[in-house]
Design an enzyme around this catalytic site. Structure first.
Site: not given
Length: 340
Positions: A96, A125, A143, A145, A147, A227, A273
């Site tokens: 992000c 992580r 991911q 990922d 945006h 979300k 996201h």
């Protein structure tokens, strides 16, 4: 019922080593499967107006201080650096902040919005060793990922687009009954009540438009925004969150993200996201357990097995089946490219 690790052993897909706990060693069959899953999502994103980017894996701690992750997420992060600055860098746990830095490279007008970015981000992580479980719970994973930077007036259409993609992508893998939930404002939250109320109404409205009877999870939203969660259930009945689209009222303020509106005045964009698989590794692990290795024909990395001692006719038939399956995969990719 076999676990995904047992099926992976049977199909020669991947394994783990004690020298890299929570990380995957991909075998040729498994890496082909991984790349096909990745390519499937890449084509869907591109067809829906997303632009692919790639950002560094190792970035300075100050970025994560600005984003707030140092305060909220530090125990789950890996730190490192050079000989003099031992812990001044972070292995990114998500993409992000890097995508926001990309957005801030230029001055954006309302005409540039919505701006859609996606990345197959390799993230790390620091999960506890006791929670690690093959692909389902890993320390290193990828991911899908994405945006979206948009105006409030564009947000509902973007949420509907996400739900439409969820129907398509999940359906391609044989998942047709999606578990969809809306997570709302927790006790401790950033952003105004007006922002939260507006965002939650948009999430609910989009679910109704797209025909989802979403269940509400009161107070289960992140501190920075509400979300939608799309979840799958594995062979042991465990529920795993995969897809999500989420408002963020935190990062636009922390990074002073702006665009010029129709009056030439600067205002904050809406940042959402989103991910469809969530983690490609987790998606693959769930798919193996749910299918018990009986993967869709277009995806299976080992469509036939040739036993020793078979006659020439049987061998030839097997090769034809193998070639047919590979061609079907190619034709599916071409059909995806040609689709509107």
């Amino acid at each position: 019922m076999k676990t995904h690790r047992e099926i992976a052993e049977q199909l020669d897909l991947f394994h783990s080593e004690p020298q890299a706990p929570g990380m995957i060693f991909w075998h040729p069959n498994g890496w082909e499967l991984f790349r096909d899953i990745q390519e499937h999502m890449r084509r869907v994103y591109r067809r829906n107006g997303f632009e692919e980017v790639n950002t560094p894996v190792f970035m300075k701690k100050e970025l994560w201080q600005t984003s707030g992750h140092m305060d909220m997420f530090a125990e789950n992060m890996f730190f490192g650096g050079g000989k003099e600055n031992i812990d001044e860098y972070v292995l990114k746990p998500m993409s992000c902040p890097a995508h926001i830095l990309l957005f801030k490279r230029g001055v954006h007008s309302h005409r540039d919005l919505p701006l859609r970015l996606f990345e197959f981000g390799l993230v790390h992580r620091n999960e506890s060793s006791g929670s690690l479980n093959g692909c389902l719970r890993a320390r290193q994973f990828t991911q899908d990922d994405a945006h979206v930077f948009c105006c409030w007036s564009q947000a509902e259409a973007e949420i509907c687009g996400f739900l439409q993609r969820a129907k398509q992508v999940y359906g391609d893998y044989g998942y047709h009954n999606l578990d969809v939930k809306i997570s709302t404002k927790p006790e401790k939250a950033l952003g105004s009540d007006e922002q939260w109320c507006r965002a939650q109404k948009l999430l609910d409205s989009a679910c109704q438009i797209e025909g989802f009877n979403a269940e509400y999870q009161a107070g289960e939203g992140a501190f920075y925004g509400p979300k939608i969660e799309v979840s799958l259930t594995d062979s042991m009945g465990r529920r795993w969150q995969c897809g999500t689209i989420q408002f963020d009222f935190n990062l636009p303020e922390r990074f002073d993200v702006q665009y010029a509106n129709e009056q030439g005045e600067f205002e904050r964009p809406v940042i959402m996201h989103q991910a469809m698989y969530g983690s490609i590794e987790r998606w693959l692990g769930i798919l193996l357990e749910v299918s018990q290795g009986n993967l869709p024909d277009w995806l299976h990395p080992v469509p036939v097995a040739i036993a020793s001692g078979v006659n020439r006719a049987t061998h030839l038939k097997s090769r034809v089946l193998w070639a047919s399956t590979r061609l079907n995969k190619v034709f599916m990719w071409r059909a995806c490219d040609a689709a509107p």
